[in-house]
Design a protein around this motif. Structure first.
Motif, PDB file in Angstrom:
ATOM      1  N   GLU A  73       4.403   6.859  16.842  1.00 14.76           N
ATOM      2  CA  GLU A  73       3.403   5.894  16.977  1.00 14.76           C
ATOM      3  C   GLU A  73       3.571   4.952  15.972  1.00 14.76           C
ATOM      4  OE1 GLU A  73      -0.644   7.275  17.043  1.00 14.76           O
ATOM      5  OE2 GLU A  73      -0.204   8.709  18.467  1.00 14.76           O
ATOM      6  N   GLU A  74       3.917   5.082  14.680  1.00 20.15           N
ATOM      7  CA  GLU A  74       4.264   4.359  13.494  1.00 20.15           C
ATOM      8  C   GLU A  74       5.606   4.421  13.228  1.00 20.15           C
ATOM      9  OE1 GLU A  74       2.017   2.334  12.078  1.00 20.15           O
ATOM     10  OE2 GLU A  74       0.155   3.075  13.115  1.00 20.15           O
ATOM     11  N   LYS A  75       6.220   3.386  12.543  1.00 18.65           N
ATOM     12  CA  LYS A  75       7.722   3.251  12.396  1.00 18.65           C
ATOM     13  C   LYS A  75       7.788   3.783  10.989  1.00 18.65           C
ATOM     14  CE  LYS A  75      12.121   1.705  11.573  1.00 18.65           C
ATOM     15  NZ  LYS A  75      12.536   2.948  10.846  1.00 18.65           N
ATOM     16  N   VAL A  76       8.616   4.894  10.929  1.00 22.75           N
ATOM     17  CA  VAL A  76       8.701   5.292   9.470  1.00 22.75           C
ATOM     18  C   VAL A  76      10.073   5.692   9.435  1.00 22.75           C
ATOM     19  CG1 VAL A  76       6.465   6.542   9.014  1.00 22.75           C
ATOM     20  CG2 VAL A  76       8.269   7.962   9.974  1.00 22.75           C
ATOM     21  N   ASP A  77      10.770   5.676   8.031  1.00 25.30           N
ATOM     22  CA  ASP A  77      12.162   5.905   7.886  1.00 25.30           C
ATOM     23  C   ASP A  77      12.825   7.276   7.934  1.00 25.30           C
ATOM     24  OD1 ASP A  77      12.799   3.078   7.304  1.00 25.30           O
ATOM     25  OD2 ASP A  77      11.469   3.417   5.711  1.00 25.30           O
ATOM     26  N   GLY A  78      11.798   8.256   7.717  1.00 31.12           N
ATOM     27  CA  GLY A  78      12.272   9.643   7.974  1.00 31.12           C
ATOM     28  C   GLY A  78      11.094  10.594   7.764  1.00 31.12           C
ATOM     29  N   LEU A  79      11.336  11.891   7.964  1.00 29.17           N
ATOM     30  CA  LEU A  79      10.510  12.936   7.884  1.00 29.17           C
ATOM     31  C   LEU A  79      11.232  14.141   7.258  1.00 29.17           C
ATOM     32  CD1 LEU A  79       9.680  13.020  11.805  1.00 29.17           C
ATOM     33  CD2 LEU A  79       8.160  12.173   9.942  1.00 29.17           C
ATOM     34  N   VAL A  80      10.192  14.761   6.493  1.00 27.70           N
ATOM     35  CA  VAL A  80      10.623  16.109   5.834  1.00 27.70           C
ATOM     36  C   VAL A  80       9.526  17.086   6.144  1.00 27.70           C
ATOM     37  CG1 VAL A  80      11.074  17.474   3.718  1.00 27.70           C
ATOM     38  CG2 VAL A  80      11.951  14.892   3.793  1.00 27.70           C
ATOM     39  N   CYS A  81       9.929  18.195   6.858  1.00 26.00           N
ATOM     40  CA  CYS A  81       8.865  19.420   7.110  1.00 26.00           C
ATOM     41  C   CYS A  81       9.139  20.502   6.430  1.00 26.00           C
ATOM     42  CB  CYS A  81       9.058  19.491   8.724  1.00 26.00           C
ATOM     43  SG  CYS A  81       8.483  18.206   9.788  1.00 26.00           S
ATOM     44  N   LEU A  82       8.369  20.728   5.625  1.00 22.46           N
ATOM     45  CA  LEU A  82       8.105  22.077   4.527  1.00 22.46           C
ATOM     46  C   LEU A  82       7.719  23.001   5.322  1.00 22.46           C
ATOM     47  CD1 LEU A  82       7.235  20.321   1.308  1.00 22.46           C
ATOM     48  CD2 LEU A  82       9.681  20.874   2.212  1.00 22.46           C
ATOM     49  N   GLY A  83       8.249  24.171   5.948  1.00 20.07           N
ATOM     50  CA  GLY A  83       7.793  25.072   6.805  1.00 20.07           C
ATOM     51  C   GLY A  83       7.090  24.521   8.131  1.00 20.07           C
ATOM     52  N   ILE A 171      15.919  17.781  -0.325  1.00 19.43           N
ATOM     53  CA  ILE A 171      14.917  16.546   0.075  1.00 19.43           C
ATOM     54  C   ILE A 171      15.824  15.243  -0.513  1.00 19.43           C
ATOM     55  CG2 ILE A 171      12.911  15.545  -0.188  1.00 19.43           C
ATOM     56  CD1 ILE A 171      11.487  18.229  -0.195  1.00 19.43           C
ATOM     57  N   ALA A 172      16.039  15.359  -1.698  1.00 19.54           N
ATOM     58  CA  ALA A 172      16.739  14.221  -2.494  1.00 19.54           C
ATOM     59  C   ALA A 172      17.994  13.766  -1.801  1.00 19.54           C
ATOM     60  CB  ALA A 172      16.864  14.243  -3.936  1.00 19.54           C
ATOM     61  N   GLY A 173      18.639  14.385  -1.548  1.00 17.80           N
ATOM     62  CA  GLY A 173      20.221  14.227  -0.714  1.00 17.80           C
ATOM     63  C   GLY A 173      19.582  13.525   0.485  1.00 17.80           C
ATOM     64  N   PHE A 174      18.710  14.173   1.328  1.00 16.87           N
ATOM     65  CA  PHE A 174      18.254  13.678   2.661  1.00 16.87           C
ATOM     66  C   PHE A 174      17.736  12.211   2.418  1.00 16.87           C
ATOM     67  CE2 PHE A 174      14.975  13.099   5.854  1.00 16.87           C
ATOM     68  CZ  PHE A 174      15.832  13.354   7.072  1.00 16.87           C
ATOM     69  N   VAL A 175      16.983  11.919   1.411  1.00 13.38           N
ATOM     70  CA  VAL A 175      16.554  10.627   1.200  1.00 13.38           C
ATOM     71  C   VAL A 175      17.670   9.695   0.747  1.00 13.38           C
ATOM     72  CG1 VAL A 175      15.117   9.187  -0.348  1.00 13.38           C
ATOM     73  CG2 VAL A 175      14.298  11.429   0.753  1.00 13.38           C
ATOM     74  N   ASP A 176      18.604  10.128   0.181  1.00 13.85           N
ATOM     75  CA  ASP A 176      19.741   9.156  -0.293  1.00 13.85           C
ATOM     76  C   ASP A 176      20.461   9.001   0.881  1.00 13.85           C
ATOM     77  OD1 ASP A 176      19.212   9.401  -3.129  1.00 13.85           O
ATOM     78  OD2 ASP A 176      20.788  10.856  -3.562  1.00 13.85           O
TER      79      ASP A 176
END
Length: 183
Positions: A73-83, A171-176
């Motif tokens: 529903e909202e524009k976001v640049d990425g998702l990280v799901c921990l578990g 996570i940092a690598g994914f964000v990069d």
């Protein structure tokens, strides 16, 4: 989550969210629309504080699942799901995969090999059918909270802090990668 907030602050601005049911010490979560609304409010507050920055939703368990719903529903640049809680109540026949299949937002899954709520074989099947970029970081021996038993840590000559650092680096690598793709 405070440990993760501190750690993730090395990447960018971090805002945390506790759902109303948690603040009220209720065990039963609010209905999904109410959780999404709370998530949206926190997202909008964060955007007011940092209007020019990229937006990556990072959530633990249900927080990751709700973030996935919100990203539809909202524009976001990425998702990280921990578990990510793929299996409702750990039941392999009750998959929460519809939202994952609908995603257009790149996503990183961080999953433990001992997580009964997200068996890796089922997640791999869902990931293969997703239409968006998706990445998996596996925590060997990790449970739903990504904790590794002490005996396994000792056998690997590692600490939980070492495991958490590896998760942070993933996570940092994914964000990069998201930042590079946006440029």
């Amino acid at each position: 989550m405070q440990n993760w907030k501190r750690r993730l602050s090395e990447i960018g601005d971090v805002e945390t969210l506790d759902y109303a049911y948690m603040r009220d010490s209720r065990k039963r979560p609010d209905p999904l629309p109410k959780l999404i609304a709370a998530h949206r409010e926190a997202l909008n507050d964060g955007r007011k504080q940092n209007p020019a920055g990229s937006t990556i939703l990072i959530g633990k368990s249900m927080g990751g699942r709700v973030g996935c719903h919100l990203s539809l529903e909202e524009k976001v640049d990425g998702l990280v799901c921990l578990g990510y809680p793929l299996c409702a109540m750990g039941d392999r026949t009750k998959l929460r995969d519809e939202v994952l299949r609908a995603l257009n937002t790149p996503i990183l899954f961080v999953q433990g090999t001992r997580d009964a709520l997200c068996p890796l074989d089922l997640l791999e099947r869902v990931r293969a059918e997703m239409k968006t970029q998706n990445v998996l970081h596996v925590v060997d021996g990790g449970d739903h909270s990504l904790g590794v038993p002490n005996r396994q840590l000792q056998a690997m000559s590692k600490t939980q802090e070492d495991i958490d650092q590896q998760i942070f680096e993933a996570i940092a690598g994914f964000v990069d990668q998201l930042r590079i793709a946006a440029d």
